[in-house]
Design a protein around this motif. Structure first.
Motif, PDB file in Angstrom:
ATOM      1  N   ARG A 275    -113.068  31.935 -31.365  1.00  0.00           N
ATOM      2  CA  ARG A 275    -113.990  33.063 -31.219  1.00  0.00           C
ATOM      3  C   ARG A 275    -113.247  34.358 -30.946  1.00  0.00           C
ATOM      4  O   ARG A 275    -113.684  35.443 -31.333  1.00  0.00           O
ATOM      5  N   GLY A 276    -112.116  34.253 -30.241  1.00  0.00           N
ATOM      6  CA  GLY A 276    -111.339  35.449 -29.955  1.00  0.00           C
ATOM      7  C   GLY A 276    -110.826  36.105 -31.219  1.00  0.00           C
ATOM      8  O   GLY A 276    -110.815  37.339 -31.336  1.00  0.00           O
ATOM      9  N   THR A 277    -110.415  35.301 -32.199  1.00  0.00           N
ATOM     10  CA  THR A 277    -109.940  35.841 -33.475  1.00  0.00           C
ATOM     11  C   THR A 277    -111.071  36.549 -34.208  1.00  0.00           C
ATOM     12  O   THR A 277    -110.883  37.631 -34.773  1.00  0.00           O
ATOM     13  N   LYS A 278    -112.256  35.971 -34.205  1.00  0.00           N
ATOM     14  CA  LYS A 278    -113.414  36.599 -34.857  1.00  0.00           C
ATOM     15  C   LYS A 278    -113.693  37.962 -34.232  1.00  0.00           C
ATOM     16  O   LYS A 278    -113.924  38.953 -34.947  1.00  0.00           O
ATOM     17  N   ALA A 279    -113.653  38.048 -32.915  1.00  0.00           N
ATOM     18  CA  ALA A 279    -113.904  39.326 -32.244  1.00  0.00           C
ATOM     19  C   ALA A 279    -112.819  40.350 -32.595  1.00  0.00           C
ATOM     20  O   ALA A 279    -113.120  41.526 -32.838  1.00  0.00           O
ATOM     21  N   ARG A 280    -111.563  39.912 -32.628  1.00  0.00           N
ATOM     22  CA  ARG A 280    -110.476  40.837 -32.976  1.00  0.00           C
ATOM     23  C   ARG A 280    -110.630  41.356 -34.402  1.00  0.00           C
ATOM     24  O   ARG A 280    -110.405  42.541 -34.674  1.00  0.00           O
ATOM     25  N   ASN A 318    -105.237  44.829 -23.160  1.00  0.00           N
ATOM     26  CA  ASN A 318    -104.910  43.608 -23.904  1.00  0.00           C
ATOM     27  C   ASN A 318    -105.905  42.478 -23.650  1.00  0.00           C
ATOM     28  O   ASN A 318    -105.581  41.313 -23.835  1.00  0.00           O
ATOM     29  N   LYS A 319    -107.118  42.869 -23.237  1.00  0.00           N
ATOM     30  CA  LYS A 319    -108.189  41.878 -23.172  1.00  0.00           C
ATOM     31  C   LYS A 319    -108.354  41.274 -24.565  1.00  0.00           C
ATOM     32  O   LYS A 319    -108.413  41.981 -25.566  1.00  0.00           O
ATOM     33  N   ASN A 320    -108.405  39.955 -24.627  1.00  0.00           N
ATOM     34  CA  ASN A 320    -108.551  39.248 -25.909  1.00  0.00           C
ATOM     35  C   ASN A 320    -107.458  39.645 -26.909  1.00  0.00           C
ATOM     36  O   ASN A 320    -107.654  39.582 -28.112  1.00  0.00           O
ATOM     37  N   TYR A 321    -106.299  40.063 -26.407  1.00  0.00           N
ATOM     38  CA  TYR A 321    -105.151  40.459 -27.246  1.00  0.00           C
ATOM     39  C   TYR A 321    -105.452  41.661 -28.144  1.00  0.00           C
ATOM     40  O   TYR A 321    -104.751  41.880 -29.124  1.00  0.00           O
ATOM     41  N   LEU A 323    -104.982  44.895 -27.833  1.00  0.00           N
ATOM     42  CA  LEU A 323    -103.951  45.928 -27.940  1.00  0.00           C
ATOM     43  C   LEU A 323    -102.719  45.447 -28.692  1.00  0.00           C
ATOM     44  O   LEU A 323    -102.040  46.235 -29.358  1.00  0.00           O
ATOM     45  N   ASP A 324    -102.408  44.173 -28.594  1.00  0.00           N
ATOM     46  CA  ASP A 324    -101.268  43.627 -29.335  1.00  0.00           C
ATOM     47  C   ASP A 324    -101.638  43.296 -30.773  1.00  0.00           C
ATOM     48  O   ASP A 324    -100.917  43.634 -31.717  1.00  0.00           O
ATOM     49  N   ALA A 325    -102.756  42.613 -30.939  1.00  0.00           N
ATOM     50  CA  ALA A 325    -103.062  42.010 -32.238  1.00  0.00           C
ATOM     51  C   ALA A 325    -103.609  42.997 -33.263  1.00  0.00           C
ATOM     52  O   ALA A 325    -103.278  42.900 -34.451  1.00  0.00           O
ATOM     53  N   ILE A 326    -104.441  43.954 -32.853  1.00  0.00           N
ATOM     54  CA  ILE A 326    -105.081  44.815 -33.849  1.00  0.00           C
ATOM     55  C   ILE A 326    -104.093  45.790 -34.483  1.00  0.00           C
ATOM     56  O   ILE A 326    -104.081  45.935 -35.718  1.00  0.00           O
ATOM     57  N   PRO A 327    -103.222  46.472 -33.719  1.00  0.00           N
ATOM     58  CA  PRO A 327    -102.192  47.273 -34.398  1.00  0.00           C
ATOM     59  C   PRO A 327    -101.312  46.425 -35.315  1.00  0.00           C
ATOM     60  O   PRO A 327    -100.889  46.891 -36.383  1.00  0.00           O
ATOM     61  N   ALA A 328    -101.047  45.161 -34.925  1.00  0.00           N
ATOM     62  CA  ALA A 328    -100.260  44.265 -35.782  1.00  0.00           C
ATOM     63  C   ALA A 328    -101.013  43.957 -37.078  1.00  0.00           C
ATOM     64  O   ALA A 328    -100.410  43.884 -38.158  1.00  0.00           O
ATOM     65  N   LEU A 329    -102.334  43.779 -36.992  1.00  0.00           N
ATOM     66  CA  LEU A 329    -103.132  43.551 -38.201  1.00  0.00           C
ATOM     67  C   LEU A 329    -103.018  44.737 -39.153  1.00  0.00           C
ATOM     68  O   LEU A 329    -102.887  44.566 -40.363  1.00  0.00           O
ATOM     69  N   TYR A 330    -103.076  45.945 -38.597  1.00  0.00           N
ATOM     70  CA  TYR A 330    -102.971  47.141 -39.441  1.00  0.00           C
ATOM     71  C   TYR A 330    -101.570  47.301 -40.008  1.00  0.00           C
ATOM     72  O   TYR A 330    -101.406  47.729 -41.162  1.00  0.00           O
ATOM     73  N   ALA A 331    -100.560  46.967 -39.202  1.00  0.00           N
ATOM     74  CA  ALA A 331     -99.180  47.049 -39.708  1.00  0.00           C
ATOM     75  C   ALA A 331     -98.979  46.063 -40.850  1.00  0.00           C
ATOM     76  O   ALA A 331     -98.391  46.397 -41.888  1.00  0.00           O
ATOM     77  N   ALA A 332     -99.466  44.837 -40.672  1.00  0.00           N
ATOM     78  CA  ALA A 332     -99.321  43.824 -41.717  1.00  0.00           C
ATOM     79  C   ALA A 332    -100.077  44.230 -42.979  1.00  0.00           C
ATOM     80  O   ALA A 332     -99.561  44.102 -44.095  1.00  0.00           O
ATOM     81  N   ALA A 333    -101.304  44.735 -42.809  1.00  0.00           N
ATOM     82  CA  ALA A 333    -102.129  45.080 -43.965  1.00  0.00           C
ATOM     83  C   ALA A 333    -101.543  46.241 -44.763  1.00  0.00           C
ATOM     84  O   ALA A 333    -101.575  46.236 -46.000  1.00  0.00           O
ATOM     85  N   PRO A 368     -98.506  34.001 -32.360  1.00  0.00           N
ATOM     86  CA  PRO A 368     -99.633  33.427 -31.614  1.00  0.00           C
ATOM     87  C   PRO A 368     -99.699  33.870 -30.160  1.00  0.00           C
ATOM     88  O   PRO A 368    -100.793  33.997 -29.605  1.00  0.00           O
ATOM     89  N   THR A 369     -98.555  34.125 -29.531  1.00  0.00           N
ATOM     90  CA  THR A 369     -98.572  34.546 -28.132  1.00  0.00           C
ATOM     91  C   THR A 369     -99.164  35.935 -27.952  1.00  0.00           C
ATOM     92  O   THR A 369     -99.482  36.338 -26.831  1.00  0.00           O
ATOM     93  N   SER A 370     -99.322  36.674 -29.045  1.00  0.00           N
ATOM     94  CA  SER A 370     -99.940  38.008 -28.985  1.00  0.00           C
ATOM     95  C   SER A 370    -101.245  38.074 -29.768  1.00  0.00           C
ATOM     96  O   SER A 370    -101.753  39.156 -30.050  1.00  0.00           O
ATOM     97  N   GLY A 371    -101.780  36.924 -30.124  1.00  0.00           N
ATOM     98  CA  GLY A 371    -103.077  36.892 -30.802  1.00  0.00           C
ATOM     99  C   GLY A 371    -103.029  37.028 -32.309  1.00  0.00           C
ATOM    100  O   GLY A 371    -104.075  37.162 -32.939  1.00  0.00           O
ATOM    101  N   SER A 372    -101.824  37.025 -32.914  1.00  0.00           N
ATOM    102  CA  SER A 372    -101.723  37.165 -34.371  1.00  0.00           C
ATOM    103  C   SER A 372    -101.463  35.810 -35.021  1.00  0.00           C
ATOM    104  O   SER A 372    -100.589  35.066 -34.568  1.00  0.00           O
TER     105      SER A 372
END
Length: 505
Positions: A275-280, A318-321, A323-333, A368-372
């Protein structure tokens, strides 16, 4: 105590308890003492949440946890106002009706009387609105929102959560310029972030984003500090693109009859079980107007603008990762996955299996340790491409490109290798090479070990040691050159799915 969730048959993990003639803190202190001493029931410590009128938090609250339920204790209140002001000059004990009229929406004014064991509807609108699916304020909405502008966002949260309709008067008040200015300037970003987090984690995040857009509240909620906005690399896109991105994500996760091309199951594997991934992903999609925009901090380090929104605009940290995971998603994309296709040259050398495997292991794509997770990174990149395409041609071809890539990952059995550790550790690399001490060069060699593993999925540690020994003795790998090239390095260069100097495989 308010009881709308129970009447709707919804699960609830918190209870608001209203007290007729006592403040929350002294009551809960006696309550906790009674449970501990007389009933031997463990209760968590008491937390006191102070009132803060400057940020429209007018009521002191006492909070504790009992049997897994969060309990908030507050007194029934009535507020006094100076002429031409909505800032209370005093808060005193009130009647249930006075308290109900001070609440955000009518369905939250319903009390359950623990003495009579009955539901009490003092506004005479709560039960009807609950039955009819209406979001309405107890007082005229402008008055309710001036009292606490955060209530605008709470109306969105309850409307999206239950699928209820807002009254037209409420919608007009939510668009009011003075209310929106107060929401931006008066309400703490933490309170806004808390409401946003609840919306995104709920069952209808798309509906929440649609309401934010319809009520012209995007800039109020996803706020960018002025000093950061001034140095942004590009203007922010129109808020409507957030709705488009969330709609694309919704259609992928919950395909309907209109979906012509289904997304490969492998791309959905992680989000369907977390569920955390869906929210991110939904929060990332809601931030799509910031796609590709960067800024530089005082040290001239470049960041994605979504980081500033999460860190300062809604202060989710960094609730639900987030702050770490969403900038990483944009960097990857934007940096690594845009236009993803097996036909790209980067997947031809040194071999398809090695290049795809290294790409999936890139920390911007999988950490995975940062939600990605690599699958959700690919999925979000697909969402970004489809959002930019809009309703135009090319959507089917785009989905097929990603599906073909996912199929190849499955055929090469690379999904299981993403978290694999190198067959040799740093000390073993030092031993094989005969070099006395480890250093940054060791990390570079471990990258080469990983490449060998990807190329030889059936290889074991013994075979890997023999290969490394042969590469070093033949001069195809020069440890001395690696040592010299990494002098002064604190860490080995991160793999970018990319390619090291060719060695024999």
């Amino acid at each position: 105590m308010p009881c709308s969730l129970q009447l709707l048959g919804k699960d609830c993990n918190d209870i608001d308890i209203c007290l007729a003639d006592m403040m929350g803190v002294p009551f809960v202190e006696q309550f906790v003492a009674y449970l501990s001493e007389k009933k031997h029931i463990p209760v968590n410590k008491i937390a006191k949440i102070e009132s803060n009128p400057d940020q429209s938090k007018h009521l002191e609250t006492a909070r504790t946890t009992l049997l897994g339920l969060e309990l908030d204790f507050v007194n029934l209140r009535s507020e006094e106002y100076a002429e031409h002001s909505r800032i209370p000059t005093g808060v005193k004990f009130g009647t249930p009706l006075e308290d109900a009229l001070r609440r955000d929406i009518t369905i939250n004014t319903l009390f359950y009387n623990v003495h009579t064991r009955s539901v009490e509807d003092y506004t005479e609108k709560g039960l009807d609105d609950l039955r009819d699916g209406v979001i309405r304020t107890p007082l005229p909405p402008l008055e309710t929102f001036r009292d606490d502008p955060l209530r605008v966002i709470r109306c969105i949260r309850f409307a999206s959560r239950f699928g209820f309709e807002m009254t037209s008067e409420l919608r007009d008040a939510a668009r009011n310029q003075s209310i929106q200015e107060a929401l931006t300037s008066k309400i703490s970003r933490e309170r806004i972030g808390e409401e946003l987090d609840k919306m995104i984690k709920d069952a209808r995040p798309l509906h929440a984003v649609q309401l934010i857009d319809q009520l012209s509240l995007y800039d109020c909620i996803f706020h960018v500090p002025a000093d950061i906005l001034a140095v942004a690399s590009a203007p922010i896109a129109l808020p409507g693109s957030s709705v488009t991105a969330c709609t694309v994500l919704q259609n992928i996760l919950f395909p309907g009859l209109r979906s012509s091309v289904a997304v490969h199951d492998m791309l959905l594997s992680h989000v369907q079980h977390d569920r955390g991934t869906k929210a991110r992903l939904f929060l990332a999609a809601a931030l799509f107007p910031f796609y590709g925009i960067t800024y530089k901090d005082r040290k001239q380090k470049e960041h994605y603008l979504v980081e500033a929104v999460i860190r300062s605009g809604v202060k989710l940290g960094n609730k639900n990762y987030y702050l770490d995971a969403i900038p990483a998603l944009y960097a990857a994309a934007s940096e690594l996955l845009d236009g993803l296709s097996l036909n790209q040259d980067r997947f031809k050398t040194p071999s398809e299996r090695v290049s795809i495997g290294l790409l999936l292991r890139n920390p911007k794509i999988h950490r995975p340790t940062s939600g990605s997770h690599w699958s959700s990174s690919l999925l979000f990149s697909l969402v970004c491409e489809l959002t930019r395409l809009g309703d135009g041609e090319g959507t089917t071809e785009c989905i097929q490109r990603y599906n073909t890539f996912a199929t190849r990952i499955a055929e090469l059995q690379l999904g299981e290798t993403v978290d694999a550790k190198p067959l040799l550790n740093g000390n073993e690399v030092v031993e094989v090479t005969g070099r006395g001490r480890p250093g940054p060069w060791t990390g570079v060699l471990l990258e080469k070990v990983l490449e060998w593993q990807l190329e030889h999925p059936e290889g074991d540690k013994t075979a890997c040691r023999e290969w490394l020994k042969e590469e070093c003795s033949s001069g195809r790998i020069s440890v001395q050159q690696l040592v010299e090239s990494t002098l002064g390095s604190k860490r080995p260069p991160a793999s970018e799915g990319g390619i090291s100097k060719k060695v024999k495989r």
